[in-house]
Design an enzyme around this catalytic site. Structure first.
Site, PDB file in Angstrom:
ATOM      1  N   ARG A   8       4.405 -33.062 -20.168  1.00 31.84           N
ATOM      2  CA  ARG A   8       5.861 -33.008 -20.022  1.00 31.84           C
ATOM      3  C   ARG A   8       6.559 -33.332 -21.348  1.00 31.84           C
ATOM      4  NH1 ARG A   8       7.650 -36.514 -15.169  1.00 31.84           N
ATOM      5  NH2 ARG A   8       9.673 -35.799 -15.947  1.00 31.84           N
ATOM      6  N   GLN A  15      19.738 -39.137 -15.299  1.00 30.35           N
ATOM      7  CA  GLN A  15      18.475 -39.481 -14.641  1.00 30.35           C
ATOM      8  C   GLN A  15      17.319 -38.857 -15.418  1.00 30.35           C
ATOM      9  OE1 GLN A  15      19.087 -38.877 -10.056  1.00 30.35           O
ATOM     10  NE2 GLN A  15      20.619 -37.683 -11.133  1.00 30.35           N
ATOM     11  N   HIS A  64      16.342 -43.449 -15.455  1.00 27.62           N
ATOM     12  CA  HIS A  64      14.924 -43.342 -15.097  1.00 27.62           C
ATOM     13  C   HIS A  64      14.023 -43.421 -16.327  1.00 27.62           C
ATOM     14  CE1 HIS A  64      16.240 -41.388 -11.036  1.00 27.62           C
ATOM     15  NE2 HIS A  64      16.387 -42.693 -11.056  1.00 27.62           N
ATOM     16  N   CYS A 101      -2.146 -56.279 -27.505  1.00 32.84           N
ATOM     17  CA  CYS A 101      -3.094 -56.899 -26.566  1.00 32.84           C
ATOM     18  C   CYS A 101      -4.266 -55.999 -26.204  1.00 32.84           C
ATOM     19  CB  CYS A 101      -2.362 -57.328 -25.294  1.00 32.84           C
ATOM     20  SG  CYS A 101      -1.995 -55.945 -24.185  1.00 32.84           S
ATOM     21  N   THR A 144      21.996 -32.244 -10.169  1.00 35.90           N
ATOM     22  CA  THR A 144      21.164 -33.235  -9.459  1.00 35.90           C
ATOM     23  C   THR A 144      21.243 -32.992  -7.959  1.00 35.90           C
ATOM     24  OG1 THR A 144      20.806 -35.579  -8.964  1.00 35.90           O
ATOM     25  CG2 THR A 144      23.050 -34.974  -9.615  1.00 35.90           C
ATOM     26  N   SER A 145      20.112 -33.196  -7.278  1.00 33.60           N
ATOM     27  CA  SER A 145      20.086 -33.009  -5.829  1.00 33.60           C
ATOM     28  C   SER A 145      20.773 -34.172  -5.116  1.00 33.60           C
ATOM     29  CB  SER A 145      18.639 -32.880  -5.343  1.00 33.60           C
ATOM     30  OG  SER A 145      17.896 -34.011  -5.753  1.00 33.60           O
ATOM     31  N   ASN A 169      26.425 -27.225  -9.530  1.00 34.71           N
ATOM     32  CA  ASN A 169      25.064 -27.010  -9.014  1.00 34.71           C
ATOM     33  C   ASN A 169      25.034 -25.645  -8.326  1.00 34.71           C
ATOM     34  OD1 ASN A 169      22.570 -27.261  -7.451  1.00 34.71           O
ATOM     35  ND2 ASN A 169      22.733 -29.452  -7.852  1.00 34.71           N
ATOM     36  N   PRO A 170      23.985 -24.856  -8.520  1.00 35.21           N
ATOM     37  CA  PRO A 170      23.933 -23.567  -7.821  1.00 35.21           C
ATOM     38  C   PRO A 170      23.721 -23.712  -6.311  1.00 35.21           C
ATOM     39  CG  PRO A 170      22.172 -23.743  -9.490  1.00 35.21           C
ATOM     40  CD  PRO A 170      22.854 -25.066  -9.422  1.00 35.21           C
TER      41      PRO A 170
HETATM   42  P1  OAD Z   1      16.027 -32.462  -8.479  1.00 40.47           P
HETATM   43  O1  OAD Z   1      14.881 -31.572  -8.812  1.00 40.47           O
HETATM   44  O2  OAD Z   1      15.942 -33.279  -7.244  1.00 40.47           O
HETATM   45  O3  OAD Z   1      17.354 -31.608  -8.393  1.00 40.47           O
HETATM   46  C1  OAD Z   1      17.688 -30.706  -9.395  1.00 40.47           C
HETATM   47  C2  OAD Z   1      18.999 -30.060  -9.015  1.00 40.47           C
HETATM   48  O4  OAD Z   1      19.378 -29.186 -10.074  1.00 40.47           O
HETATM   49  C3  OAD Z   1      18.948 -29.213  -7.745  1.00 40.47           C
HETATM   50  O5  OAD Z   1      20.011 -29.581  -6.885  1.00 40.47           O
HETATM   51  C4  OAD Z   1      19.117 -27.775  -8.249  1.00 40.47           C
HETATM   52  O6  OAD Z   1      19.844 -26.947  -7.337  1.00 40.47           O
HETATM   53  C5  OAD Z   1      19.903 -28.007  -9.523  1.00 40.47           C
HETATM   54  N1  OAD Z   1      19.773 -26.960 -10.544  1.00 40.47           N
HETATM   55  C6  OAD Z   1      18.735 -26.121 -10.802  1.00 40.47           C
HETATM   56  N2  OAD Z   1      19.011 -25.312 -11.833  1.00 40.47           N
HETATM   57  C7  OAD Z   1      20.261 -25.638 -12.249  1.00 40.47           C
HETATM   58  C8  OAD Z   1      21.118 -25.158 -13.287  1.00 40.47           C
HETATM   59  N3  OAD Z   1      20.752 -24.194 -14.107  1.00 40.47           N
HETATM   60  N4  OAD Z   1      22.335 -25.747 -13.412  1.00 40.47           N
HETATM   61  C9  OAD Z   1      22.734 -26.740 -12.585  1.00 40.47           C
HETATM   62  N5  OAD Z   1      21.965 -27.232 -11.608  1.00 40.47           N
HETATM   63  C10 OAD Z   1      20.749 -26.696 -11.434  1.00 40.47           C
HETATM   64  O7  OAD Z   1      16.278 -33.375  -9.777  1.00 40.47           O
HETATM   65  P2  OAD Z   1      17.107 -34.734  -9.883  1.00 40.47           P
HETATM   66  O8  OAD Z   1      18.258 -34.730  -8.960  1.00 40.47           O
HETATM   67  O9  OAD Z   1      17.353 -34.965 -11.323  1.00 40.47           O
HETATM   68  O10 OAD Z   1      13.025 -39.504 -10.782  1.00 40.47           O
HETATM   69  O11 OAD Z   1      16.028 -35.761  -9.364  1.00 40.47           O
HETATM   70  C11 OAD Z   1      16.304 -37.119  -9.384  1.00 40.47           C
HETATM   71  C12 OAD Z   1      15.056 -37.903  -9.685  1.00 40.47           C
HETATM   72  O12 OAD Z   1      14.000 -37.506  -8.799  1.00 40.47           O
HETATM   73  C13 OAD Z   1      14.465 -37.631 -11.062  1.00 40.47           C
HETATM   74  O13 OAD Z   1      15.091 -38.370 -12.092  1.00 40.47           O
HETATM   75  C14 OAD Z   1      13.042 -38.080 -10.886  1.00 40.47           C
HETATM   76  C15 OAD Z   1      12.748 -37.439  -9.549  1.00 40.47           C
HETATM   77  O14 OAD Z   1      11.726 -38.017  -8.804  1.00 40.47           O
HETATM   78  C16 OAD Z   1      12.045 -40.210 -11.349  1.00 40.47           C
HETATM   79  O15 OAD Z   1      11.156 -39.683 -11.978  1.00 40.47           O
HETATM   80  C17 OAD Z   1      12.170 -41.683 -11.119  1.00 40.47           C
END
Ligand code: OAD
Length: 255
Positions: A70, A100, A118, A157, A195-196, A220-221
């Protein structure tokens, strides 16, 4: 995309804009999200094998190698128009970026980040003693999807290094959480981007800001858990919508 006039005006008048971002803001840079149906990391990999302290204790090489894959992707990626538009807002208002994401694409686009809730892929530390460490320069060679790589040893360590991200079951970094709380107190506008809104406590940030009276705009789409409280939900990719928002608020020359 056509931005409603009332929204352009609110943006123009905003004193302090809080951008709350998730994986979707980096999707157009080629960084996979977590929960998108086909391409999301959690639809291809088992989180419990890779993103918990127990998983690392069980098999450090598996976990380290996956995060090195990654990190490789992020090092090879570039900020996209969404990251650059957010940096553009800095010329017009007070801006806080609370993310995040564990990548550094906001910073590379020119936005200082107030909170990496995060953690960061770029700040490893010792799994045993917590001492901060650093990576050698350059892009690691790692196969697509990750491969087993033994983590380096801590200089202090001798314990194994771990990635500087927050794993499931771990607390958020205190200083970052404090910075997020301070931004909520002050922001009159929140843009929740990509973000979801499913992972707590981070997902509470726009909700609390809304309760304090901030206008919450979602980009968000897809529909998300935030739809219920967002003042406006703009459906589409951040790389198209954020530059349009910037231009609609401040004009072509201001963008
Ligand atoms: P998610 O994968 O849960 O959500 C990503 C969001 O981005 C979704 O709602 C998609 O519809 C949207 N998306 C996709 N392409 C896009 C674009 N081009 N423009 C705008 N939006 C788009 O990711 P996060 O919400 O970031 O945590 O997830 C939150 C946390 O869950 C992450 O930080 C990670 C994960 O487990 C840790 O690792 C602690």
């Amino acid at each position: 995309m056509d931005i409603p006039d009332a929204l352009s005006q609110r943006l123009r008048e905003a004193q302090h804009i809080l951008f709350f971002t998730g994986a979707g803001v980096s999707a157009e840079s080629g960084i996979p999200t977590f929960r998108d149906a086909m391409s999301g990391l959690w639809s291809r990999f088992e989180a419990t094998d890779l993103a918990t302290p127990e998983a690392f204790a069980r098999d450090p090489a598996l976990v380290w190698g996956w995060y090195e894959w990654r990190r490789r992707k992020v090092l090879q990626a570039a900020p996209n128009p969404a990251h650059r538009a957010i940096a553009g807002f800095l010329r017009h208002a007070e801006v806080s970026v609370i993310t995040q994401n564990v990548d550094d694409l906001h910073e590379r686009a020119g936005s200082p980040v107030s909170a990496h809730l995060h953690g960061s892929l770029h700040a490893p530390r010792c799994f045993a003693c917590g001492h901060p460490a650093s990576y050698p320069p350059g892009v690691p060679e790692v196969a697509e999807g990750g491969e087993r790589i033994e983590p380096p040893c801590c200089h202090r360590c001798g314990g194994p290094l771990r990635p500087g991200v927050v794993w499931f079951g771990e607390s958020l970094p205190e200083a970052d959480w404090g910075a997020a709380m301070a931004a909520i107190e002050d922001a009159d506008m929140v843009l929740s981007v990509g973000t979801s809104s499913l992972v707590w406590p981070a997902a509470e940030i726009p909700v609390w800001a809304s309760r304090r009276g901030a206008c919450v705009v979602q980009v968000n789409p897809q529909p998300t858990a935030l739809d219920e409280i967002a003042t406006v939900s703009l459906r589409g990719p951040a790389g198209a919508i954020l530059p349009a928002l910037l231009e609609s608020a401040y004009g072509r020359s201001g963008a």
